[in-house]
Design a protein around this motif. Structure first.
Motif, mmCIF file in Angstrom:
data_model
loop_
_atom_site.group_PDB
_atom_site.id
_atom_site.type_symbol
_atom_site.label_atom_id
_atom_site.label_comp_id
_atom_site.label_asym_id
_atom_site.label_seq_id
_atom_site.Cartn_x
_atom_site.Cartn_y
_atom_site.Cartn_z
ATOM 1 N N TRP A 1 0.391 -0.896 0.274
ATOM 2 C CA TRP A 1 -0.194 -0.184 -0.229
ATOM 3 C C TRP A 1 0.784 1.122 0.112
ATOM 4 C CZ3 TRP A 1 -4.300 -1.037 3.912
ATOM 5 C CH2 TRP A 1 -4.838 -1.925 3.847
ATOM 6 N N LYS B 1 1.015 5.539 1.172
ATOM 7 C CA LYS B 1 0.546 6.243 2.460
ATOM 8 C C LYS B 1 0.435 7.681 1.573
ATOM 9 C CE LYS B 1 -0.036 7.930 6.445
ATOM 10 N NZ LYS B 1 0.777 8.439 8.013
ATOM 11 N N TRP C 1 -4.247 5.703 2.984
ATOM 12 C CA TRP C 1 -3.939 4.550 2.598
ATOM 13 C C TRP C 1 -4.533 4.487 1.295
ATOM 14 C CZ3 TRP C 1 -3.173 4.732 7.669
ATOM 15 C CH2 TRP C 1 -2.349 5.284 8.256
#
Length: 557
Positions: free
Chosen positions: A337, A339, A349
């Motif tokens: 992921w 951010k 995210w």
């Protein structure tokens, strides 16, 4: 009108006898409950309906065979009212039963359904004084106290604008623990960080939802949210959400997968939901990753976000909160992921649109590993795993795994990429188109005879409180579950979750409908069998039924 009296109540959805005349009343639809999708629409009552009806005729073109007619001739079994103590009975989340299970990781708050010897064979009563809920959108802000007689949250969350008690009703100002100034302002804050208006975000899931104000206010922005929370000390929170007309269910992130297929949601949200995202090797964030679509967003507000400002008020040490946020960041990175932003009390995210770069990183870091061969869409009673669910293969970094979904509202009628690519076994684009046309035709027909719609499935009880839905739709459910579930148990569960004066539409073979009608009569439902939309020669018929208004007597208080 005296509270609890049914003398002046009128069924809002009494079935209308179909005639050859084309001058039929056409009603607006209200709620649509369709497994994992819920939509709220206005309902216009039939001005000619009454709470009771004349004897419903079973016309000549609905004649069943001799064996079926003999069933009709038998005495109808009646189903008594349960004790008023069961007015909020939720079979699979029963508090007494849950205490038999482990408290570790909140396993005791998961679904634990009764066996056959424990099933109730009675009708769950509405509390004395129950009134039809306010219509949407008014119901978003108001609910009758008599329908959900719990004041605990009005005291415990008094300073957070969740809910207020105002005599005969509750008011929901739209506040929350992390958004005391209202869900709308909070959603505006999110909207300044990601685009909520271009139709790319249509479906959301809210973990630890409280009274579901976040989902309630997203509805006006064309984003439909499934909110969930366990049945805990704030026992009425999900019940309040449902009473407001907001999609919600009882549930918890514990040891089993969420009851949704992979890649089901565009956005996931946690506002001080008290889920330990950093523990158990990131198990719960891994499950969020499974249900998020490629490119989907995860939003977190509350501890540990902005801990440097709030740590004293949260009664935790700076070191503890810093460690929690660091570990959450580490898990998110391990899932590949990105951010996007941390602004004020909100952190967001984004899941990658494919796993090309993620696979390269896995050569250096195997934590968590990709899952071995599995069905990522399997949900019910499937154990959570600390492995990353594979996204479909792509040919380049710019390609969205599994195909790019159309934006809303075009998404409603567009063929989903999973189907157009042939990855859903047994479903083709042509079958999808045909099914869409069938349901357009069916809905058009339903509006000529009834003004309500919904859906029901499974033998077990639903994860919801009594009197949750205005409509239930059952398409061949009883033929599908014949010899697998007791017909009366399914109908008793429908009676439990259906609001007084709510209605049901059954589609099935005529012989099956005759049997259903017999039990419906025993439940004191007002029902009628009518022709299939294609005419009387089709063996599939429709049974329209209305749950008659009734409550527990005043003497039961």
């Amino acid at each position: 009108m005296a509270a609890g009296s049914n003398s002046s109540y009128q069924a809002t959805s009494k079935p209308i006898k179909v005639t050859s005349s084309r001058k039929r009343s056409i009603f607006s639809l209200a709620f649509i409950l369709c497994l994992c999708t819920f939509i709220s629409l206005p309902c216009i009552p039939n001005p000619n309906s009454t709470a009771t009806s004349d004897t419903l005729d079973f016309s000549t073109h609905h004649v069943a065979d001799a064996d079926t007619e003999s069933v009709l001739a038998d005495n109808v079994k009646t189903y008594p009212s349960c004790s008023v103590k069961y007015s909020e009975y939720t079979p699979c989340e029963d508090q007494k039963r849950s205490l038999k299970f482990k408290r570790e990781r909140l396993i005791y708050r998961e679904r634990h359904c009764p066996d056959k010897t424990e099933l109730l064979k009675c009708r769950v009563p509405a509390p004395y004084g129950y009134r039809n809920p306010f219509r949407w959108p008014k119901s978003r802000d108001l609910a009758w106290f008599a329908n959900v007689p719990h004041k605990e949250l009005t005291v415990e969350k008094a300073g957070q604008n969740w809910i207020r008690y105002e005599g005969k009703h509750f008011r929901f100002p739209g506040g929350g623990t992390m958004f005391p100034h209202g869900a709308n302002k909070y959603i505006d804050d999110i909207g300044r960080l990601i685009n909520l208006e271009d139709g790319s975000i249509r479906t959301a899931i809210d973990t630890g939802c409280g009274v579901a104000s976040w989902g309630a206010y997203l509805l006006s922005r064309n984003i439909i949210t499934m909110s969930f929370a366990p049945r805990d000390t704030h026992e009425a929170q999900v019940q309040f959400a449902l009473e407001r007309g907001v999609p919600a269910m009882l549930g918890v992130l514990s040891s089993k997968r969420l009851p949704y297929p992979s890649r089901a949601f565009d956005m996931a949200h946690c506002s001080r939901c008290l889920i330990p995202w950093h523990l158990f090797d990131g198990l719960y964030l891994i499950e969020v990753d499974r249900v998020l679509r490629p490119g989907g967003y995860w939003i977190l507000s509350g501890p540990p976000i902005r801990w440097k400002k709030y740590w004293k008020g949260w009664e935790r040490t700076r070191e503890d909160l810093n460690d929690e946020q660091t570990r959450i960041e580490t898990v998110a990175k391990s899932l590949c992921w990105k951010k996007l932003v941390e602004s004020g009390d909100i952190a967001i995210w984004q899941k990658p649109i494919n796993h090309l770069n993620c696979k390269v990183n896995r050569k250096l870091n195997q934590n968590p590993p990709f899952c071995p061969a599995q069905d990522p869409d399997r949900a019910w009673y499937t154990n959570l795993e600390t492995c990353l669910t594979h996204l479909p293969e792509v040919s380049n970094n710019q390609e969205t795994a599994g195909g790019q979904l159309a934006k809303w509202p075009e998404r409603l009628n567009a063929i989903p990429p999973r189907i157009s690519k042939g990855t859903v076994n047994g479903i083709t684009a042509e079958i999808f188109r045909q099914d869409s046309e069938i349901w357009k035709k069916r809905l058009s027909y339903y509006k000529t005879v009834n003004n309500q719609l919904g859906q029901h499935g499974r033998c077990e009880a639903m994860s919801t409180y009594p009197r949750t839905y205005d409509f239930i739709h059952a398409d061949s459910v009883f033929s599908l579950y014949e010899n697998r579930c007791e017909m009366e148990d399914i109908l008793l569960e429908m009676d439990r979750v259906l609001r007084p004066e709510g209605s049901v539409i059954f589609r099935d073979d005529v012989d099956m409908l005759v049997k259903i009608k017999k039990i419906a009569d025993g439940l004191n439902w007002d029902s009628q069998i009518v022709d299939h939309e294609d005419g009387p020669l089709n063996r599939e018929k429709l049974l329209f039924a209305v749950k008659v208004y009734w409550t527990a007597p005043a003497s039961a208080l």
